[in-house]
Design an enzyme around this catalytic site. Structure first.
Site, PDB file in Angstrom:
ATOM      1  N   ASP A 322       0.877  -1.149   0.000  1.00 34.33           N
ATOM      2  CA  ASP A 322       0.000   0.000   0.000  1.00 34.33           C
ATOM      3  C   ASP A 322       0.928   1.216   0.000  1.00 34.33           C
ATOM      4  OD1 ASP A 322      -2.440   1.281   0.298  1.00 34.33           O
ATOM      5  OD2 ASP A 322      -2.156   1.479   2.457  1.00 34.33           O
ATOM      6  N   ASP A 516      -0.943  -0.537   6.111  1.00 38.66           N
ATOM      7  CA  ASP A 516      -0.936   0.066   7.442  1.00 38.66           C
ATOM      8  C   ASP A 516      -2.231  -0.241   8.183  1.00 38.66           C
ATOM      9  OD1 ASP A 516      -2.639   1.610   6.006  1.00 38.66           O
ATOM     10  OD2 ASP A 516      -1.735   3.534   6.530  1.00 38.66           O
ATOM     11  N   ASP A 520      -7.308  -1.270   4.229  1.00 37.72           N
ATOM     12  CA  ASP A 520      -6.815  -2.425   3.493  1.00 37.72           C
ATOM     13  C   ASP A 520      -7.013  -3.750   4.226  1.00 37.72           C
ATOM     14  OD1 ASP A 520      -4.752  -1.940   5.281  1.00 37.72           O
ATOM     15  OD2 ASP A 520      -3.524  -0.958   3.758  1.00 37.72           O
TER      16      ASP A 520
HETATM   17  P1  ADP Z   1      -3.892   4.511   0.082  1.00 38.54           P
HETATM   18  O1  ADP Z   1      -3.940   3.404  -0.922  1.00 38.54           O
HETATM   19  O2  ADP Z   1      -3.037   5.615  -0.399  1.00 38.54           O
HETATM   20  O3  ADP Z   1      -3.579   4.058   1.464  1.00 38.54           O
HETATM   21  P2  ADP Z   1      -6.739   4.871   0.766  1.00 38.54           P
HETATM   22  O4  ADP Z   1      -7.438   3.702   0.178  1.00 38.54           O
HETATM   23  O5  ADP Z   1      -6.581   4.913   2.243  1.00 38.54           O
HETATM   24  O6  ADP Z   1      -5.347   5.120   0.039  1.00 38.54           O
HETATM   25  O7  ADP Z   1      -7.457   6.178   0.294  1.00 38.54           O
HETATM   26  C1  ADP Z   1      -7.523   6.472  -1.087  1.00 38.54           C
HETATM   27  C2  ADP Z   1      -7.844   7.903  -1.354  1.00 38.54           C
HETATM   28  O8  ADP Z   1      -9.146   8.213  -0.857  1.00 38.54           O
HETATM   29  C3  ADP Z   1      -6.926   8.880  -0.677  1.00 38.54           C
HETATM   30  O9  ADP Z   1      -5.782   9.143  -1.431  1.00 38.54           O
HETATM   31  C4  ADP Z   1      -7.829  10.116  -0.559  1.00 38.54           C
HETATM   32  O10 ADP Z   1      -7.817  10.832  -1.761  1.00 38.54           O
HETATM   33  C5  ADP Z   1      -9.200   9.533  -0.347  1.00 38.54           C
HETATM   34  N1  ADP Z   1      -9.538   9.471   1.074  1.00 38.54           N
HETATM   35  C6  ADP Z   1      -9.693   8.350   1.830  1.00 38.54           C
HETATM   36  N2  ADP Z   1     -10.044   8.671   3.081  1.00 38.54           N
HETATM   37  C7  ADP Z   1     -10.077  10.029   3.141  1.00 38.54           C
HETATM   38  C8  ADP Z   1     -10.353  10.970   4.172  1.00 38.54           C
HETATM   39  N3  ADP Z   1     -10.627  10.591   5.409  1.00 38.54           N
HETATM   40  N4  ADP Z   1     -10.296  12.270   3.852  1.00 38.54           N
HETATM   41  C9  ADP Z   1      -9.997  12.667   2.613  1.00 38.54           C
HETATM   42  N5  ADP Z   1      -9.736  11.846   1.608  1.00 38.54           N
HETATM   43  C10 ADP Z   1      -9.758  10.530   1.848  1.00 38.54           C
HETATM   44 MG    MG Z   2      -3.818   2.970   3.271  1.00 38.68          MG
END
Ligand code: ADP
Ligand code: MG
Length: 623
Positions: A322, A516, A520
């Site tokens: 991730d 993390d 995921d």
């Molecule tokens: P990563 O694969 O980078 O860990 P996530 O699946 O956690 O990403 O989140 C993907 C995207 O969704 C983030 O890059 C963000 O744009 C958006 N996102 C997720 N949760 C939030 C939040 N709490 N506030 C703002 N944007 C969010």
């Molecule tokens: Mg993540």
């Protein structure tokens, strides 16, 4: 040495002295001679005989106690009193050595994991009192003096100090802490007095969780261990049948073709093969190797939840990471604030921080940090987090949405596209666009080495999956040298991507996912091996993953693979070595070249070498 071991040692000495003494007196009466030899024989062997009989009663006939009992009783019945007693004696010496070695490596591991606190200091009527950590309730102030372990997770209420986290993370660099910092149990306070407000009960604290993990890890058996158990189940009866055949067939054949039958000679040979065939070297050294590997890993801040995971780790061919929080720090800084018309920069940040208040995502933590002021949670209601999109919430009675482009599209809100590269948080209020906040994350300082280390460890492909925007993802991927990058994925898309890889990989190849624990969890449970970063932060991660990296350092993945490979190498060495020696000795014993003395030396010798080899798994130099 434990009390039990000392008792066995005393029995060995007495019995050995008696046997040696008996060599100097000649007794003519055969019954008195037998009676005299029965004394050292029973002193050294009574427990084995008892276990063998109990085994027969319980229907679990074929074990090493049975082998030893039959072989020695048989030898004595044939008048070979010395041999019979000596075999029992050496067998006990071998068993003693083995239990000592096992105890020692257990101790080694517990020393490595010397994090269990014995007490917590609390103040009662102005005085420090030591209490059982189990009795401290959440929210109590505990006092930790220099040199003491932090017994319970909490937040520093007063004091500054540096903490030694090496028992948890394997890192020798101390961590500086001050008022307001979160601290976890298991660290050692090095300099100042700390007053800590506990945030968890002892049973829920990091220390307890880790100790549970380590203690339970030996329950999850690897394939090699199961192989040995199954092997012993067929092997021992097979050997017994073979020995029986060896005792009966040649004499009968001899008799039929008119030669002397030589019953006694073939019976002795059969008993010798029984002694040789004892599988104890394998049975003990293989779990011991895994135990050592898991202990060695935990000394480096890598928690492996079972032998089966250590085994799988050694076959890792694909590592899927991730991005946020795994390869990057997950600490975003605001690099640009662009409010829409009629809104100030401060207002935009405030609305966003309020909407994000309840989220655990690194983005939301960073926005709250940037906002910097106390959040009045009574102004917030109806919070909804949409994985991979963002959040929506009612703030001061207005419907606020904060998230990425996907969220804006879903809500059909026209947004502006920033010119600079960065993670975008777009904000809308009551369906009208309110502007965007551009934030940027930093790559972890050792992420590049981590990817290179994985390649060097023989991993075929390093893949990065992220929910973040394409341009951000690609610039990070390029910087780190990962092979494949997939961006703008929803949590469910990550599962799909991983499933594609699972189909494509070879049968013996394993796929590990490193995350993390935020957004995921579905992936972590789907892959061959789930590795979680940041046990120092995310609680859920400790539970969902098979392997936990205590210090968020991605380089530890390669270290873990190295440890697993070394452990498996030792396991295979032991299996091959022990079986090879066994089969050679069996062949020699069957044709009568090897007498019972050599048989017992071979058996005990193989076991000692295998156990010593197994303890090497505890030490791993690199990383
Ligand atoms: P990563 O694969 O980078 O860990 P996530 O699946 O956690 O990403 O989140 C993907 C995207 O969704 C983030 O890059 C963000 O744009 C958006 N996102 C997720 N949760 C939030 C939040 N709490 N506030 C703002 N944007 C969010
Ligand atoms: Mg993540």
């Amino acid at each position: 040495m434990t009390k039990k071991q000392k008792k066995v040692l005393v029995r060995i000495i007495i019995s050995a002295v008696l046997v040696i003494g008996l060599q100097f007196i000649s007794v003519d009466d055969p019954y008195i001679r037998l009676a005299l030899f029965m004394v050292p024989y029973l002193i050294i062997g009574y427990d084995i005989l008892k276990k063998a009989i109990l085994g027969i009663v319980h229907g679990e006939v074929f074990d090493e106690n049975f082998l030893m009992a039959v072989a020695t009783v048989g030898a004595i019945a044939l008048g070979e009193y010395l041999e019979g007693t000596a075999v029992m004696l050496f067998y006990q010496i071998g068993e003693l050595f083995q239990s000592y070695a096992v105890g020692k490596s257990r101790k080694n591991i517990t020393a490595l994991m010397d994090i269990r606190p014995d007490y917590a200091n609390v103040e009662q009527e102005g005085e420090l009192v030591q209490v059982d950590p189990d009795e401290v309730s959440v929210g109590t102030i505990i006092i930790v003096q220099p040199g003491e372990k932090i017994p319970i997770d909490g937040i520093i209420a007063a004091g500054v100090s540096s903490l030694n986290t090496s028992a948890l993370t394997g890192e020798s660099l101390p961590r500086e802490v001050a008022e307001g910092d979160e601290v976890i149990s298991g660290c050692v306070n090095m300099s100042g007095v700390l007053r800590i407000r506990t945030t968890k009960e002892f049973g829920e604290s990091t220390v307890s969780k880790i100790l549970d993990l380590v203690e339970n890890s030996s329950m999850k058996k690897s394939r090699s261990e199961n192989f040995i158990t199954r092997f012993a189940r067929y092997y021992t009866p097979a050997v017994c049948i073979g020995a029986l055949a060896l005792a009966l067939l040649p004499p009968i054949i001899n008799f039929l073709i008119g030669n002397p039958a030589n019953w006694a000679q073939w019976l002795i040979r059969a008993l010798t093969t029984l002694v040789i065939s004892c599988p104890c070297a394998l049975v003990i050294s293989i779990p011991l190797s895994f135990f050592g590997g898991i202990g060695g890993a935990s000394a480096k801040g890598i928690l492996v939840k079972g032998s089966n995971y250590l085994e799988a780790l050694s076959q890792t061919a694909y590592v899927v990471c991730d991005k946020t929080g795994t390869l990057t720090k997950g600490v975003f800084e605001v690099s640009d604030l662009e409010p829409a018309e009629g809104m100030s920069r401060e207002e935009l940040l405030e609305i966003a921080a309020y909407a994000e208040n309840y989220s655990n995502h690194p983005i939301s933590k960073s926005l709250k940090e940037a906002y910097g002021k106390q959040i009045d949670s009574s102004r917030i209601s109806d919070v909804q987090e949409i994985g991979g999109h963002g959040v929506t919430a009612m703030v001061d009675g207005r419907k606020v949405a904060a998230g990425n482009v996907k969220l804006m599209k879903q809500m059909q809100i026209a947004y502006r596209t920033p010119e600079r590269i960065g993670t975008e948080v777009h904000v809308a209020v009551d369906g009208a666009y309110a502007g965007y906040i551009l934030i940027s994350d930093m790559v972890k300082p050792n992420a590049k080495e981590a990817v290179a280390g994985l390649k060097a460890a023989g991993v075929k492909q390093v893949v990065m999956l992220t929910g973040d925007a394409k341009d951000v993802a690609e610039s990070v991927a390029h910087e780190l040298g990962v092979d494949v990058v997939k961006s703008e994925l929803l949590p469910a898309d990550k599962v799909t991507e991983v499933e594609k890889l699972l189909e494509q990989k070879g049968k013996k190849e394993k796929l590990a996912f490193v995350g993390d624990g935020i957004n995921d969890a579905p992936v972590l449970s789907r892959v061959d091996l789930g590795i979680a970063m940041g046990a120092l932060g995310a609680d859920a991660a400790i539970e969902a993953a098979d392997i936990v990296l205590m210090d968020d350092n991605p380089e530890k993945i390669a270290t873990a693979i190295g440890i697993s490979r070394k452990t498996l190498r030792i396991v295979h060495q032991n299996i091959v070595f022990a079986l090879a020696v066994k089969f050679v000795c069996l062949a020699l014993g069957a044709v009568g070249t090897l007498n019972m003395w050599w048989a017992i030396f071979a058996d005990v010798g193989v076991m000692i070498i295998a156990v010593l080899n197994a303890t090497r798994a505890l030490r791993y130099k690199k990383g």
